[in-house]
Design an enzyme around this catalytic site. Structure first.
Site, mmCIF file in Angstrom:
data_model
loop_
_atom_site.group_PDB
_atom_site.id
_atom_site.type_symbol
_atom_site.label_atom_id
_atom_site.label_comp_id
_atom_site.label_asym_id
_atom_site.label_seq_id
_atom_site.Cartn_x
_atom_site.Cartn_y
_atom_site.Cartn_z
ATOM 1 N N SER A 138 -61.291 -37.218 -1.784
ATOM 2 C CA SER A 138 -60.880 -38.608 -1.982
ATOM 3 C C SER A 138 -59.805 -38.924 -0.960
ATOM 4 O O SER A 138 -59.081 -38.027 -0.510
ATOM 5 C CB SER A 138 -60.320 -38.802 -3.399
ATOM 6 O OG SER A 138 -59.663 -40.052 -3.524
ATOM 7 N N TYR A 151 -54.716 -36.690 -10.451
ATOM 8 C CA TYR A 151 -55.865 -36.765 -9.545
ATOM 9 C C TYR A 151 -55.434 -36.498 -8.105
ATOM 10 O O TYR A 151 -56.084 -35.728 -7.382
ATOM 11 C CB TYR A 151 -56.520 -38.133 -9.671
ATOM 12 C CG TYR A 151 -57.809 -38.269 -8.899
ATOM 13 C CD1 TYR A 151 -58.966 -37.627 -9.336
ATOM 14 C CD2 TYR A 151 -57.870 -39.041 -7.746
ATOM 15 C CE1 TYR A 151 -60.156 -37.757 -8.628
ATOM 16 C CE2 TYR A 151 -59.062 -39.172 -7.030
ATOM 17 C CZ TYR A 151 -60.197 -38.529 -7.483
ATOM 18 O OH TYR A 151 -61.381 -38.655 -6.784
#
Length: 280
Positions: A138, A151
């Protein structure tokens, strides 16, 4: 890739929806022998209905990782040209509000499980003398955002481990690439909202006003998907990582992700992090 006419085989994980579901079907259409994974019987049946071999895998369950690997190797005769690690989820919440168990669970699904499956496949690729390992990371693995600490951390860890692995595999014929998307049309945010409500004590948090404002924005964005690219944008760079003679180490996807990566390189930290803190 393999130097012969055998059909190329790829393991694609996290294929219940979004990026994984799209890429598994697109790769099959391009001639790959796709072995896919999902967690529920319903999602496995949907993949099977499209002619894709699929087996259960939950990155948070070591036994299911072992079972998926064994089933995949039986289906391919012990062959694996490529692995696309995908799936997982995002745990939202300020760092000070994160229960330790929620942080551990985030790493099990987004980091440790990926490592487990990858380690099982590297000896297969070494024996073949070739292979591609592509990690769906990501942009938050490079550019952190507030209230995404769990995250962010899991993807930063994945970036560090994967780049190190790439260096250690130099000269083996095994290439490692990282795909770093921004927002992509998927169920990712909907799943993140479930985890947020499950694990974060919103009412008693000093951040409750920020949480409520962000929830309103996220719910509106989830309904519209405005400005998001589709999973085909990830498939495009995945195809390059799988077939190029010289695959890249990093593939940044979406305009926002590219801008964030550029800003990280050119702005000093004293300007960059305060700027990020103002972003939603």
């Amino acid at each position: 890739m393999s130097g012969n006419n055998q059909q190329k085989t790829i393991l694609v994980t996290g294929c219940s929806s979004g990026i994984g579901a799209y890429c598994a079907r697109a790769l099959k259409a391009e001639g790959w022998h796709v072995i896919a994974s999902a967690r529920t019987e319903e999602d496995l049946a949907a993949l099977a209905n499209d002619g894709i071999e699929a087996y259960r895998l939950d990155y948070a369950e070591p036994d299911s990782i072992a079972g998926f690997f064994s089933a995949a190797m039986a289906a391919t005769g012990g062959r694996c040209d490529a692995l696309f690690n995908n799936g997982g989820y995002g745990q939202v919440g300020a760092v000070e509000d994160l229960p330790v168990d929620a942080l551990r669970a985030q790493f099990e699904a987004n980091f440790f499980g990926w490592h487990d499956l990858t380690r099982r496949l590297i000896p297969v690729m070494r024996a073949q003398g070739h292979g591609r390992i592509v990690q769906c990371s990501s942009i938050l693995g490079l550019v952190p955002m507030r209230f995404r600490g769990a995250y962010n951390a899991s993807k930063h860890a994945l970036e560090g481990l994967s780049v190190t692995m790439a260096m250690e595999l130099e000269g083996t014929g095994i290439h490692v690439s990282l795909i770093e998307p921004g927002a992509i049309v998927s169920r990712f945010r909907a799943n993140a909202l479930k985890q947020f409500h499950r694990n974060i004590d919103i009412a008693n948090s000093v951040h409750r006003n920020d949480y409520q404002a962000q929830l309103q924005r996220l719910e509106k964005q989830e309904q519209s998907n405005s400005g998001k690219l589709g999973p085909d944008a990830v498939h495009k760079v995945l195809r390059h990582a799988l077939t190029s003679f010289r695959p890249r180490y990093h593939y940044t996807v979406t305009r926002e992700a590219r801008l964030g990566a550029i800003a990280r390189r050119i702005l000093p930290a004293r300007l960059f992090y305060p700027w990020l803190a103002r972003q939603d």
